[in-house]
Write a protein that holds these residues in place. Structure first.
Motif, PDB file in Angstrom:
ATOM      1  N   PHE A   1      -8.546  11.996   8.501  1.00  0.00           N
ATOM      2  CA  PHE A   1      -8.762  13.438   8.564  1.00  0.00           C
ATOM      3  C   PHE A   1      -8.255  13.901   9.918  1.00  0.00           C
ATOM      4  O   PHE A   1      -8.603  13.325  10.957  1.00  0.00           O
ATOM      5  CB  PHE A   1     -10.251  13.749   8.371  1.00  0.00           C
ATOM      6  CG  PHE A   1     -10.585  15.201   8.402  1.00  0.00           C
ATOM      7  CD1 PHE A   1     -10.057  16.068   7.452  1.00  0.00           C
ATOM      8  CD2 PHE A   1     -11.425  15.710   9.369  1.00  0.00           C
ATOM      9  CE1 PHE A   1     -10.368  17.416   7.467  1.00  0.00           C
ATOM     10  CE2 PHE A   1     -11.752  17.062   9.399  1.00  0.00           C
ATOM     11  CZ  PHE A   1     -11.218  17.911   8.446  1.00  0.00           C
ATOM     12  N   HIS A   2      -7.441  14.938   9.940  1.00  0.00           N
ATOM     13  CA  HIS A   2      -6.692  15.360  11.124  1.00  0.00           C
ATOM     14  C   HIS A   2      -7.538  15.709  12.347  1.00  0.00           C
ATOM     15  O   HIS A   2      -6.989  16.011  13.390  1.00  0.00           O
ATOM     16  CB  HIS A   2      -5.766  16.534  10.776  1.00  0.00           C
ATOM     17  CG  HIS A   2      -6.501  17.764  10.332  1.00  0.00           C
ATOM     18  ND1 HIS A   2      -6.861  17.952   9.021  1.00  0.00           N
ATOM     19  CD2 HIS A   2      -6.937  18.831  11.021  1.00  0.00           C
ATOM     20  CE1 HIS A   2      -7.497  19.111   8.929  1.00  0.00           C
ATOM     21  NE2 HIS A   2      -7.554  19.663  10.125  1.00  0.00           N
ATOM     22  N   HIS A   3      -8.844  15.632  12.265  1.00  0.00           N
ATOM     23  CA  HIS A   3      -9.691  15.836  13.439  1.00  0.00           C
ATOM     24  C   HIS A   3     -10.184  14.495  13.986  1.00  0.00           C
ATOM     25  O   HIS A   3     -11.336  14.357  14.375  1.00  0.00           O
ATOM     26  CB  HIS A   3     -10.875  16.758  13.110  1.00  0.00           C
ATOM     27  CG  HIS A   3     -10.466  18.165  12.833  1.00  0.00           C
ATOM     28  ND1 HIS A   3      -9.893  18.987  13.787  1.00  0.00           N
ATOM     29  CD2 HIS A   3     -10.511  18.899  11.700  1.00  0.00           C
ATOM     30  CE1 HIS A   3      -9.616  20.159  13.249  1.00  0.00           C
ATOM     31  NE2 HIS A   3      -9.984  20.126  11.985  1.00  0.00           N
ATOM     32  N   ASP A   4      -9.289  13.508  13.974  1.00  0.00           N
ATOM     33  CA  ASP A   4      -9.551  12.176  14.525  1.00  0.00           C
ATOM     34  C   ASP A   4     -10.722  11.444  13.865  1.00  0.00           C
ATOM     35  O   ASP A   4     -11.559  10.845  14.539  1.00  0.00           O
ATOM     36  CB  ASP A   4      -9.758  12.246  16.046  1.00  0.00           C
ATOM     37  CG  ASP A   4      -8.458  12.543  16.772  1.00  0.00           C
ATOM     38  OD1 ASP A   4      -7.385  12.310  16.188  1.00  0.00           O
ATOM     39  OD2 ASP A   4      -8.509  12.994  17.922  1.00  0.00           O
ATOM     40  N   HIS A   5     -10.748  11.486  12.556  1.00  0.00           N
ATOM     41  CA  HIS A   5     -11.750  10.745  11.798  1.00  0.00           C
ATOM     42  C   HIS A   5     -11.046   9.902  10.746  1.00  0.00           C
ATOM     43  O   HIS A   5     -10.212  10.408   9.995  1.00  0.00           O
ATOM     44  CB  HIS A   5     -12.725  11.688  11.078  1.00  0.00           C
ATOM     45  CG  HIS A   5     -13.590  12.473  11.993  1.00  0.00           C
ATOM     46  ND1 HIS A   5     -14.784  11.998  12.472  1.00  0.00           N
ATOM     47  CD2 HIS A   5     -13.437  13.707  12.530  1.00  0.00           C
ATOM     48  CE1 HIS A   5     -15.333  12.905  13.255  1.00  0.00           C
ATOM     49  NE2 HIS A   5     -14.522  13.954  13.314  1.00  0.00           N
TER      50      HIS A   5
ATOM     51  N   ASP B   1      -3.374  14.994   7.961  1.00  0.00           N
ATOM     52  CA  ASP B   1      -4.134  14.152   7.042  1.00  0.00           C
ATOM     53  C   ASP B   1      -3.203  13.116   6.432  1.00  0.00           C
ATOM     54  O   ASP B   1      -2.062  13.430   6.067  1.00  0.00           O
ATOM     55  CB  ASP B   1      -4.747  14.989   5.917  1.00  0.00           C
ATOM     56  CG  ASP B   1      -5.831  15.934   6.408  1.00  0.00           C
ATOM     57  OD1 ASP B   1      -6.221  15.847   7.586  1.00  0.00           O
ATOM     58  OD2 ASP B   1      -6.279  16.759   5.600  1.00  0.00           O
ATOM     59  N   THR B   2      -3.694  11.896   6.319  1.00  0.00           N
ATOM     60  CA  THR B   2      -2.911  10.796   5.774  1.00  0.00           C
ATOM     61  C   THR B   2      -3.817   9.950   4.906  1.00  0.00           C
ATOM     62  O   THR B   2      -4.966   9.685   5.265  1.00  0.00           O
ATOM     63  CB  THR B   2      -2.314   9.936   6.909  1.00  0.00           C
ATOM     64  OG1 THR B   2      -1.558  10.785   7.783  1.00  0.00           O
ATOM     65  CG2 THR B   2      -1.414   8.847   6.384  1.00  0.00           C
ATOM     66  N   VAL B   3      -3.299   9.507   3.770  1.00  0.00           N
ATOM     67  CA  VAL B   3      -4.057   8.689   2.833  1.00  0.00           C
ATOM     68  C   VAL B   3      -3.325   7.370   2.642  1.00  0.00           C
ATOM     69  O   VAL B   3      -2.103   7.341   2.502  1.00  0.00           O
ATOM     70  CB  VAL B   3      -4.198   9.393   1.463  1.00  0.00           C
ATOM     71  CG1 VAL B   3      -5.000   8.552   0.495  1.00  0.00           C
ATOM     72  CG2 VAL B   3      -4.800  10.768   1.620  1.00  0.00           C
ATOM     73  N   VAL B   4      -4.091   6.275   2.620  1.00  0.00           N
ATOM     74  CA  VAL B   4      -3.553   4.947   2.342  1.00  0.00           C
ATOM     75  C   VAL B   4      -4.406   4.346   1.234  1.00  0.00           C
ATOM     76  O   VAL B   4      -5.632   4.371   1.314  1.00  0.00           O
ATOM     77  CB  VAL B   4      -3.600   4.031   3.593  1.00  0.00           C
ATOM     78  CG1 VAL B   4      -3.007   2.660   3.279  1.00  0.00           C
ATOM     79  CG2 VAL B   4      -2.891   4.674   4.772  1.00  0.00           C
TER      80      VAL B   4
ATOM     81  N   VAL C   1       0.846  -1.194   0.000  1.00  0.00           N
ATOM     82  CA  VAL C   1       0.000   0.000   0.000  1.00  0.00           C
ATOM     83  C   VAL C   1       0.881   1.243   0.000  1.00  0.00           C
ATOM     84  O   VAL C   1       2.043   1.205   0.405  1.00  0.00           O
ATOM     85  CB  VAL C   1      -0.958   0.028   1.211  1.00  0.00           C
ATOM     86  CG1 VAL C   1      -1.876  -1.178   1.201  1.00  0.00           C
ATOM     87  CG2 VAL C   1      -0.208   0.124   2.525  1.00  0.00           C
ATOM     88  N   PHE C   2       0.285   2.329  -0.467  1.00  0.00           N
ATOM     89  CA  PHE C   2       0.950   3.629  -0.428  1.00  0.00           C
ATOM     90  C   PHE C   2       0.420   4.379   0.776  1.00  0.00           C
ATOM     91  O   PHE C   2      -0.779   4.416   1.015  1.00  0.00           O
ATOM     92  CB  PHE C   2       0.677   4.417  -1.704  1.00  0.00           C
ATOM     93  CG  PHE C   2       1.157   3.707  -2.931  1.00  0.00           C
ATOM     94  CD1 PHE C   2       2.507   3.665  -3.238  1.00  0.00           C
ATOM     95  CD2 PHE C   2       0.262   3.065  -3.764  1.00  0.00           C
ATOM     96  CE1 PHE C   2       2.956   2.991  -4.357  1.00  0.00           C
ATOM     97  CE2 PHE C   2       0.700   2.398  -4.889  1.00  0.00           C
ATOM     98  CZ  PHE C   2       2.042   2.356  -5.193  1.00  0.00           C
ATOM     99  N   LEU C   3       1.316   4.976   1.507  1.00  0.00           N
ATOM    100  CA  LEU C   3       0.995   5.743   2.702  1.00  0.00           C
ATOM    101  C   LEU C   3       1.503   7.158   2.450  1.00  0.00           C
ATOM    102  O   LEU C   3       2.705   7.389   2.370  1.00  0.00           O
ATOM    103  CB  LEU C   3       1.686   5.094   3.901  1.00  0.00           C
ATOM    104  CG  LEU C   3       1.615   5.734   5.263  1.00  0.00           C
ATOM    105  CD1 LEU C   3       0.172   5.812   5.744  1.00  0.00           C
ATOM    106  CD2 LEU C   3       2.442   4.922   6.258  1.00  0.00           C
ATOM    107  N   LEU C   4       0.582   8.088   2.261  1.00  0.00           N
ATOM    108  CA  LEU C   4       0.942   9.459   1.957  1.00  0.00           C
ATOM    109  C   LEU C   4       0.514  10.359   3.097  1.00  0.00           C
ATOM    110  O   LEU C   4      -0.667  10.459   3.412  1.00  0.00           O
ATOM    111  CB  LEU C   4       0.266   9.939   0.669  1.00  0.00           C
ATOM    112  CG  LEU C   4       0.890   9.498  -0.640  1.00  0.00           C
ATOM    113  CD1 LEU C   4       0.623   8.042  -0.902  1.00  0.00           C
ATOM    114  CD2 LEU C   4       0.345  10.331  -1.764  1.00  0.00           C
TER     115      LEU C   4
END
Length: 182
Positions: A143-147, A128-131, A101-104
């Motif tokens: 999403f940086h607000h714990d979601h 924010d992080t996308v996988v 997987v890609f972790l951005l």
């Protein structure tokens, strides 16, 4: 599909600065079997993946990253302070542990789903992080607000094919050494 083997050519050594896996010493103290599954990617690969993610329109730019109905199923998780619950929720997404997987996030990393699940509390806490995987059939967005949002079964929209092809051709000009799915 994104060619994972091609992107491995753009691997760099772990950064000397803080990364998603802590500082350099924290990373060096990880088990060798885990470090062997973590590939930091250089600026060329990072730029390419961010551009490709944008062209694929996998995520939107608001509080619900999948609001453009990109996926048939979207799940949401908010109990980020429960480490075991978080890991269990990720495990129950039924992604094979060995899947690359890609972790951005602050870094661009190629790793396995196992590493994402194992280190989830460290990976999903600030920015924010996308996988996503090479097929783009699913996507995890922190999403940086714990979601956490997990979209599954990417909806294929044929009306945008020409636009996507034009964008991919544009990327081919910018990144000639990258392999493209078309």
């Amino acid at each position: 599909m994104i060619d994972v083997e091609n992107l491995k050519q753009y691997q760099i050594k772990r950064p000397d600065r803080w990364s998603l896996f802590g500082d350099a010493e924290d990373f060096d103290n990880l088990p060798v079997s885990h470090k062997d599954q973590i590939f930091f990617l250089d600026k060329t690969a990072t730029d390419f993946l961010y551009e490709f993610l944008k062209v694929a329109k996998l995520i939107a730019t608001n509080d619900n990253p999948f609001s453009k109905n990109n996926f048939k199923t979207v799940e949401h998780y908010t109990q980020m302070d429960n480490e075991n619950g978080l890991k269990k929720w990720l495990y129950n997404r039924a992604i094979p542990f060995k899947e690359e997987v890609f972790l951005l996030g602050d870094d661009c990393i190629l790793t396995t789903w196992k590493i994402v699940v194992k280190y989830a509390p460290d990976l999903f806490f600030s920015n924010d992080t996308v996988v996503f995987n090479s097929t783009l059939n699913w996507c995890l967005f922190y999403f940086h607000h714990d979601h956490l949002f997990f979209g599954r079964d990417n909806i294929y929209d044929t009306s945008n094919d020409q636009i996507k092809m034009d964008e991919i051709n544009r990327l081919k000009g910018i990144y000639p050494n990258m392999k493209f799915p078309y």
